[in-house]
Design an enzyme around this catalytic site. Structure first.
Site, PDB file in Angstrom:
ATOM      1  N   ARG A  73       0.835  -1.192   0.000  1.00  0.00           N
ATOM      2  CA  ARG A  73       0.000   0.000   0.000  1.00  0.00           C
ATOM      3  C   ARG A  73       0.874   1.247   0.000  1.00  0.00           C
ATOM      4  NH1 ARG A  73      -1.948   0.962   4.290  1.00  0.00           N
ATOM      5  NH2 ARG A  73      -1.188  -0.767   5.539  1.00  0.00           N
ATOM      6  N   TYR A 214      -1.150  -3.504  -6.760  1.00  0.00           N
ATOM      7  CA  TYR A 214      -0.879  -4.336  -5.576  1.00  0.00           C
ATOM      8  C   TYR A 214      -1.944  -4.208  -4.489  1.00  0.00           C
ATOM      9  CZ  TYR A 214       2.218  -7.316  -2.869  1.00  0.00           C
ATOM     10  OH  TYR A 214       2.755  -8.387  -2.205  1.00  0.00           O
ATOM     11  N   LYS A 223      -9.485  -2.478   1.506  1.00  0.00           N
ATOM     12  CA  LYS A 223      -9.268  -1.290   2.341  1.00  0.00           C
ATOM     13  C   LYS A 223     -10.095  -0.096   1.864  1.00  0.00           C
ATOM     14  CE  LYS A 223      -6.606  -3.859   4.482  1.00  0.00           C
ATOM     15  NZ  LYS A 223      -6.205  -4.079   5.845  1.00  0.00           N
ATOM     16  N   HIS A 243     -10.822  -2.526  11.278  1.00  0.00           N
ATOM     17  CA  HIS A 243      -9.682  -3.337  10.798  1.00  0.00           C
ATOM     18  C   HIS A 243      -9.450  -4.451  11.824  1.00  0.00           C
ATOM     19  CE1 HIS A 243      -5.192  -3.256   9.309  1.00  0.00           C
ATOM     20  NE2 HIS A 243      -5.881  -4.169   8.685  1.00  0.00           N
ATOM     21  N   SER A 265      -1.440  -3.334  10.339  1.00  0.00           N
ATOM     22  CA  SER A 265      -1.023  -4.228   9.265  1.00  0.00           C
ATOM     23  C   SER A 265       0.249  -4.973   9.650  1.00  0.00           C
ATOM     24  CB  SER A 265      -0.778  -3.412   8.001  1.00  0.00           C
ATOM     25  OG  SER A 265      -1.949  -2.700   7.677  1.00  0.00           O
ATOM     26  N   CYS A 267       0.702  -7.122  11.991  1.00  0.00           N
ATOM     27  CA  CYS A 267       0.911  -7.220  13.439  1.00  0.00           C
ATOM     28  C   CYS A 267       0.127  -8.371  14.071  1.00  0.00           C
ATOM     29  CB  CYS A 267       0.568  -5.897  14.110  1.00  0.00           C
ATOM     30  SG  CYS A 267       1.753  -4.608  13.713  1.00  0.00           S
ATOM     31  N   ASP A 290      -9.266  -9.907   8.800  1.00  0.00           N
ATOM     32  CA  ASP A 290      -8.764  -8.552   8.530  1.00  0.00           C
ATOM     33  C   ASP A 290      -9.780  -7.443   8.766  1.00  0.00           C
ATOM     34  OD1 ASP A 290      -6.374  -7.108   7.563  1.00  0.00           O
ATOM     35  OD2 ASP A 290      -7.632  -6.502   5.888  1.00  0.00           O
ATOM     36  N   ARG A 381       2.581 -11.926  -0.343  1.00  0.00           N
ATOM     37  CA  ARG A 381       1.232 -12.291   0.149  1.00  0.00           C
ATOM     38  C   ARG A 381       0.697 -13.538  -0.543  1.00  0.00           C
ATOM     39  NH1 ARG A 381      -1.440  -8.687   4.145  1.00  0.00           N
ATOM     40  NH2 ARG A 381       0.131  -7.086   4.429  1.00  0.00           N
TER      41      ARG A 381
HETATM   42  P1  GTP Z   1      -2.239  -7.561   7.506  1.00  0.00           P
HETATM   43  O1  GTP Z   1      -2.689  -8.642   6.574  1.00  0.00           O
HETATM   44  O2  GTP Z   1      -1.174  -6.696   6.914  1.00  0.00           O
HETATM   45  O3  GTP Z   1      -3.358  -6.742   8.041  1.00  0.00           O
HETATM   46  O4  GTP Z   1      -1.436  -8.287   8.717  1.00  0.00           O
HETATM   47  P2  GTP Z   1      -1.932  -9.130  10.002  1.00  0.00           P
HETATM   48  O5  GTP Z   1      -2.308  -8.204  11.092  1.00  0.00           O
HETATM   49  O6  GTP Z   1      -2.934 -10.133   9.577  1.00  0.00           O
HETATM   50  O7  GTP Z   1      -0.581  -9.857  10.459  1.00  0.00           O
HETATM   51  P3  GTP Z   1      -0.155 -11.403  10.368  1.00  0.00           P
HETATM   52  O8  GTP Z   1      -0.988 -12.284  11.237  1.00  0.00           O
HETATM   53  O9  GTP Z   1      -0.037 -11.776   8.946  1.00  0.00           O
HETATM   54  O10 GTP Z   1       1.293 -11.354  11.033  1.00  0.00           O
HETATM   55  C1  GTP Z   1       2.335 -10.550  10.515  1.00  0.00           C
HETATM   56  C2  GTP Z   1       3.660 -11.061  10.984  1.00  0.00           C
HETATM   57  O11 GTP Z   1       3.711 -11.108  12.412  1.00  0.00           O
HETATM   58  C3  GTP Z   1       3.973 -12.465  10.477  1.00  0.00           C
HETATM   59  O12 GTP Z   1       5.305 -12.541  10.068  1.00  0.00           O
HETATM   60  C4  GTP Z   1       3.721 -13.321  11.696  1.00  0.00           C
HETATM   61  O13 GTP Z   1       4.501 -14.490  11.689  1.00  0.00           O
HETATM   62  C5  GTP Z   1       4.075 -12.401  12.864  1.00  0.00           C
HETATM   63  N1  GTP Z   1       3.292 -12.743  14.079  1.00  0.00           N
HETATM   64  C6  GTP Z   1       1.947 -12.949  14.146  1.00  0.00           C
HETATM   65  N2  GTP Z   1       1.572 -13.307  15.400  1.00  0.00           N
HETATM   66  C7  GTP Z   1       2.698 -13.323  16.148  1.00  0.00           C
HETATM   67  C8  GTP Z   1       2.962 -13.625  17.525  1.00  0.00           C
HETATM   68  O14 GTP Z   1       2.081 -13.958  18.329  1.00  0.00           O
HETATM   69  N3  GTP Z   1       4.256 -13.523  17.927  1.00  0.00           N
HETATM   70  C9  GTP Z   1       5.263 -13.164  17.070  1.00  0.00           C
HETATM   71  N4  GTP Z   1       6.501 -13.082  17.539  1.00  0.00           N
HETATM   72  N5  GTP Z   1       5.049 -12.891  15.762  1.00  0.00           N
HETATM   73  C10 GTP Z   1       3.791 -12.967  15.310  1.00  0.00           C
HETATM   74  C1  SPV Z   2      -2.954  -4.353   5.275  1.00  0.00           C
HETATM   75  O1  SPV Z   2      -1.979  -3.701   4.880  1.00  0.00           O
HETATM   76  O2  SPV Z   2      -3.540  -4.094   6.357  1.00  0.00           O
HETATM   77  C2  SPV Z   2      -3.434  -5.497   4.484  1.00  0.00           C
HETATM   78  C3  SPV Z   2      -2.842  -5.737   3.162  1.00  0.00           C
HETATM   79  O3  SPV Z   2      -4.336  -6.203   4.920  1.00  0.00           O
HETATM   80  S1  SPV Z   2      -3.539  -4.718   1.932  1.00  0.00           S
HETATM   81  O4  SPV Z   2      -4.716  -5.400   1.405  1.00  0.00           O
HETATM   82  O5  SPV Z   2      -2.539  -4.545   0.873  1.00  0.00           O
HETATM   83  O6  SPV Z   2      -3.931  -3.451   2.477  1.00  0.00           O
HETATM   84 MN    MN Z   3      -4.919  -5.632   7.054  1.00  0.00          MN
END
Ligand code: GTP
Ligand code: SPV
Ligand code: MN
Length: 597
Positions: A73, A214, A223, A243, A265, A267, A290, A381
């Site tokens: 983004r 993307y 989003k 979110h 994002s 996290c 999400d 992704r």
């Molecule tokens: P978006 O799709 O961007 O909104 O991201 P998200 O909030 O869904 O994050 P996601 O669950 O994909 O995690 C992002 C990164 O954080 C990945 O590399 C995970 O492995 C890492 N992660 C997720 N949960 C944990 C956790 O409990 N501990 C640690 N150390 N890392 C974590």
């Molecule tokens: C985020 O960035 O919070 C995502 C990926 O879930 S995107 O759809 O590219 O915004």
């Molecule tokens: Mn997201």
């Protein structure tokens, strides 16, 4: 033009498509029907053109490499456009609609030359559901069409529901790369960064996107519609667009708890949404990873739906030992973007498991474990159908949603913020959401690891003045009264002085969730601190947890000096909102100061 256009009885929609076709000058127009045949044909064409690579190891899976400039983004190029700047507020980029539209109309002129214009009728939420919304995306990217097939509900049924005069959200998109006669296409067409515009006109429920192919820049249901436009609609109509992941936990006694979590994002939303509890007897089901749309139901409780139909998940870090449910979801029928491709035609990324001896990296270059750059882009992704997740809830498509018991806020903080704490009451919970802070990630183009305030994980996604958004949260709480969900704050990312994560995370986060559920049920204890209620180590189920008691104690300790050091930044953050800051938030900050002494 194909046959479906004849089926569209919606005069306004037909007129809009005609106007956009006249402006953009595509070589032809295709109305999408969402069928497998359509998906297969587009993928076949993209394989033939060299835009994608089929993966022998994963049935019906394809890998795409984006242009190296178009990998996430673009918050700096994202605009919230109202006639008055104050309505966009201090946290959004603003431009007057007249100026923004004039600039973008120039860019759209003949921008689809040599390309097909696709018309995608889609529903966010189950088609025809009481919380669902219809969008129509116009795009010149077949990659976007295929991703929208998975991420939303694309179907001719959507046009049927729309009828002759139903309401829809127009979502205009172009990659911004016209083709001159005879010009050969590139694998990932896009425009340079300074020509990218991700624009929102919330007063008209209108989205105009240009220049990027993307993720959130281009899959406009996500989003742009489901958060930025929907948040503005939700405020006008008295609901919420957040979110947030949505998760159902069932206790050993069979009591269901519905939990939503707002983390910025990259996290941890997808990972928490697919948690495999390590504590015996607790069962988790995934509802969404999400976005949540929430509305007060007839019984006065807050109900949430997942408006999406797929996962657009962060690939790096996804592995069988961290997120087995995601790994099981991506075995077939998926799109991968910016991963590495192994010599035996599979995808690989950092954190997935043992590195291959050789691969082709996301930039299409040879890669070995000795290489100095990552094999996959940090924001690589996967696009996977939600129905493929083995733990997807049987209620994930319930049109009226599920009743929410718990809201979790959080972020990525190497220090200061404890593992978990509970808000003292709704107003304090809104304060916790409004002051949430997190280290920036690769999900946006820009610096990574910088601490910033990201209220409610909505900083890049709020379609109106964030001060008014805070007020909307208070008003929802007032309407919910004693039926309001309990609010908690978590931080899985606390680091030791050596830079290692102190908390094991992932499945072990179930221990934290269990404490929350038991707080809701009135069963677990907590200690009062200046920032909220924390579990004492004995209030948490630590059976079988391989963690040094001193580390757990540290994770559950509040250091007033650290929090006093946060106050000036919280004050500066609130000051930005001027008279749009709800007085109830200023009061919360004062009370925190008093409690810290
Ligand atoms: P978006 O799709 O961007 O909104 O991201 P998200 O909030 O869904 O994050 P996601 O669950 O994909 O995690 C992002 C990164 O954080 C990945 O590399 C995970 O492995 C890492 N992660 C997720 N949960 C944990 C956790 O409990 N501990 C640690 N150390 N890392 C974590
Ligand atoms: C985020 O960035 O919070 C995502 C990926 O879930 S995107 O759809 O590219 O915004
Ligand atoms: Mn997201």
């Amino acid at each position: 033009m194909n046959s479906s256009s004849a089926e569209c009885k919606h005069a306004k929609l037909n007129q809009w498509v005609k106007e956009m076709a006249e402006t953009c000058g595509p070589k032809d127009i295709h109305w999408c029907d969402g069928s497998k045949a359509e998906y297969d044909r587009l993928m076949k064409e993209m394989v033939a053109s060299g835009a994608t690579l089929p993966l022998a190891k994963r049935p019906n899976c394809f890998h795409f490499r984006s242009d190296p400039s178009d990998v996430a983004r673009v918050e700096d190029r994202t605009f919230i456009s109202y006639p008055e700047e104050i309505e966009a507020g201090p946290t959004n980029n603003w431009m007057h609609p007249d100026q923004l539209k004039a600039t973008m109309r120039d860019l759209y002129k003949d921008c689809m030359k040599g390309r097909t214009m696709y018309i995608i009728p889609f529903s966010m939420g189950p088609i025809g559901g009481p919380l669902s919304k219809i969008g129509i995306e116009i795009t010149d990217s077949p990659y976007v069409v295929c991703n929208m097939h998975t991420m939303t509900r694309v179907s001719t049924k959507v046009l049927e529901v729309l009828g002759a005069d139903g309401e829809y959200i127009p979502c205009m998109h172009s990659v911004g790369a016209p083709l001159e006669p005879g010009q050969k296409d590139v694998p990932w067409p896009c425009a340079p960064i300074e020509q990218k515009y991700i624009s929102h006109f919330p007063e008209e429920n209108l989205i105009w996107s240009y220049g990027s192919g993307y993720g959130g820049n281009a899959l406009l249901g996500k989003k742009c519609l489901a958060l930025r436009i929907a948040s503005a609609m939700a405020r006008r109509e008295g609901w919420m667009a957040e979110h947030m992941l949505i998760l159902r936990l069932t206790s050993p006694e069979g009591r269901q708890f519905h939990i939503t979590g707002a983390f910025p994002s990259a996290c941890g939303k997808t990972n928490l949404a697919m948690i495999q509890p390590t504590i015996p007897g607790w069962k988790a089901e995934c509802i969404g990873d999400d976005i949540a749309w929430l509305k007060i139901g007839p019984d006065g409780r807050l109900y949430a739906i997942n408006p999406e139909a797929g996962f657009f998940g962060v690939a790096p870090g996804t592995a069988y030992d961290t997120n087995p449910m995601a790994m099981e979801s991506i075995k077939e029928n998926c799109i991968f973007t910016n991963c590495a491709v192994t010599d035996d035609s599979d995808v690989w990324w950092e954190g997935m498991g043992p590195a291959p001896a050789h691969a082709i990296d996301w930039k299409n270059k040879d890669w070995t474990p000795q290489s100095e750059t990552p094999a996959a882009h940090p924001n690589a992704r996967f696009t996977a159908p939600a129905a493929q997740c083995p733990m997807i809830s049987s209620d994930w498509e319930k049109p009226e949603g599920v009743p929410i018991d718990i809201f979790i806020f959080g972020g990525r903080r190497g220090s200061v913020v404890p593992l978990v704490y509970e808000a003292l009451n709704w107003d304090h919970g809104v304060f916790l959401g409004s002051t949430a802070a997190s280290e920036t990630t690769a999900a946006n183009i820009g610096a990574v690891g910088n601490l910033r305030r990201d209220p409610f994980a909505m900083l890049p996604f709020c379609g109106y003045n964030m001060g008014d958004y805070f007020q909307h949260w208070f008003e929802m709480g007032d309407r919910l009264g004693d039926k309001a969900p309990k609010i908690f704050y978590v931080n899985w990312f606390r680091k030791s002085p050596e830079g290692k994560f102190m908390w094991p995370g992932f499945g072990e986060n179930s221990r934290v969730l269990k404490w929350m559920c038991e707080r809701v049920a009135g069963k677990a204890g907590a200690a009062d601190t200046a920032i909220g209620k924390l579990p004492k180590p004995e209030d948490m189920d630590t059976g079988g947890l391989n963690l040094d008691p001193a580390t757990l104690k540290e994770l559950l300790t509040v250091k007033p000096a650290d929090w006093k050091a946060e106050l000036p930044d919280m004050e500066a953050h609130f000051a930005k909102f001027g008279d749009r800051l709800p007085p109830r938030l200023a009061k919360q900050l004062d009370e925190l100061k008093k409690r810290l002494g």
